[in-house]
Design an enzyme around this catalytic site. Structure first.
Site, PDB file in Angstrom:
ATOM      1  N   ARG A  83      35.339  42.439  52.660  1.00 18.38           N
ATOM      2  CA  ARG A  83      35.471  41.603  51.340  1.00 18.38           C
ATOM      3  C   ARG A  83      34.156  41.107  50.755  1.00 18.38           C
ATOM      4  NH1 ARG A  83      38.346  35.903  50.064  1.00 18.38           N
ATOM      5  NH2 ARG A  83      37.655  35.631  48.012  1.00 18.38           N
ATOM      6  N   ARG A  92      41.014  41.070  46.497  1.00 17.89           N
ATOM      7  CA  ARG A  92      40.391  40.958  47.671  1.00 17.89           C
ATOM      8  C   ARG A  92      40.800  41.799  48.849  1.00 17.89           C
ATOM      9  NH1 ARG A  92      41.072  35.420  47.368  1.00 17.89           N
ATOM     10  NH2 ARG A  92      39.994  35.454  45.615  1.00 17.89           N
ATOM     11  N   ASP A  95      41.920  37.735  52.503  1.00 19.58           N
ATOM     12  CA  ASP A  95      41.608  36.671  52.467  1.00 19.58           C
ATOM     13  C   ASP A  95      42.224  35.787  53.722  1.00 19.58           C
ATOM     14  OD1 ASP A  95      40.460  34.659  50.161  1.00 19.58           O
ATOM     15  OD2 ASP A  95      42.314  33.674  51.064  1.00 19.58           O
ATOM     16  N   ASP A  97      42.653  31.674  54.787  1.00 21.91           N
ATOM     17  CA  ASP A  97      42.457  30.500  54.445  1.00 21.91           C
ATOM     18  C   ASP A  97      42.962  29.386  55.659  1.00 21.91           C
ATOM     19  OD1 ASP A  97      41.508  30.720  51.928  1.00 21.91           O
ATOM     20  OD2 ASP A  97      43.568  31.001  50.931  1.00 21.91           O
TER      21      ASP A  97
HETATM   22  O1  GSY Z   1      43.827  32.139  48.204  1.00 20.33           O
HETATM   23  C1  GSY Z   1      44.338  33.286  48.381  1.00 20.33           C
HETATM   24  C2  GSY Z   1      44.173  34.390  47.218  1.00 20.33           C
HETATM   25  N1  GSY Z   1      45.157  34.206  46.387  1.00 20.33           N
HETATM   26  C3  GSY Z   1      46.389  34.775  46.544  1.00 20.33           C
HETATM   27  C4  GSY Z   1      46.922  35.115  47.475  1.00 20.33           C
HETATM   28  O2  GSY Z   1      46.781  35.417  48.378  1.00 20.33           O
HETATM   29  N2  GSY Z   1      48.438  35.572  46.918  1.00 20.33           N
HETATM   30  C5  GSY Z   1      49.102  35.488  45.647  1.00 20.33           C
HETATM   31  N3  GSY Z   1      50.155  35.982  45.468  1.00 20.33           N
HETATM   32  N4  GSY Z   1      48.084  35.039  44.663  1.00 20.33           N
HETATM   33  C6  GSY Z   1      46.927  34.605  45.153  1.00 20.33           C
HETATM   34  N5  GSY Z   1      45.839  34.069  44.140  1.00 20.33           N
HETATM   35  C7  GSY Z   1      44.964  34.048  45.024  1.00 20.33           C
HETATM   36  S1  GSY Z   1      43.215  33.263  44.434  1.00 20.33           S
END
Ligand code: GSY
Length: 161
Positions: A83, A92, A95, A97
């Site tokens: 990443r 990405r 990710d 979190d």
């Molecule tokens: O913060 C997570 C990154 N992210 C995502 C994700 O993991 N899944 C979906 N469906 N939409 C997202 N938008 C972001 S930014």
């Protein structure tokens, strides 16, 4: 030992393999033990919608790291899996979190816990509630109460995942 919930997602390359590899590398650090993991969910992108669909899951982990060091580890694992943080909301490889960490609240320039977006994201709430139906915010509000507001977001459990 603290209990934390992590949200993982990927929308590039072999998405499932990347999320599995991220969990393996977190555990290989010796500082994080994966206790439970949700199913995989195939999810429509939230935020920047003009990007590939994601796979997401949530994992419960036990860790002896404090929140800041857990973040550093998560960022290091993201980097080893390719990443590069360019566009903030863009595609990405993987990710990671930190959603919840025990019952604590953290608010620093680099880290906010509970994750500030988690109550607005079905791709977080659905897998989290699958493995922790009684999960709550530090102020006691149950996360299940937020699910009706996000039902319109496209989130589908991956069969056998
Ligand atoms: O913060 C997570 C990154 N992210 C995502 C994700 O993991 N899944 C979906 N469906 N939409 C997202 N938008 C972001 S930014």
């Amino acid at each position: 030992m603290a209990r934390a919930y992590l949200g993982l997602g990927s929308n590039q390359g072999d998405r499932v393999a990347l999320v599995n590899a991220a969990l393996e590398r977190l555990q290989a650090s010796g500082r994080v033990r994966v206790i439970k993991r949700s199913s995989f969910y195939e999810t429509a992108p939230v935020g920047v919608t003009d990007q590939p669909r994601f796979v997401n899951l949530v994992a419960e982990v036990h860790t002896d790291l404090d929140p800041q060091d857990l973040l550093e580890l998560a960022l290091a694992v993201e980097r080893t899996l390719g990443r590069v943080r360019t566009e903030r909301w863009g595609p990405r490889t993987v990710d990671i979190d930190i959603l919840l960490y025990d019952g604590v609240q953290v608010d620093t320039p680099t880290l906010v816990i509970p994750h500030p977006e988690m109550t607005r994201r079905r791709f977080v709430l659905e897998p989290l509630l699958e493995i922790a139906p009684d999960a709550a915010l530090p102020d006691g509000r149950r996360l299940a109460a937020f699910l009706p507001e996000v039902r319109s977001q496209d989130v589908q459990k991956v069969a056998g995942g």
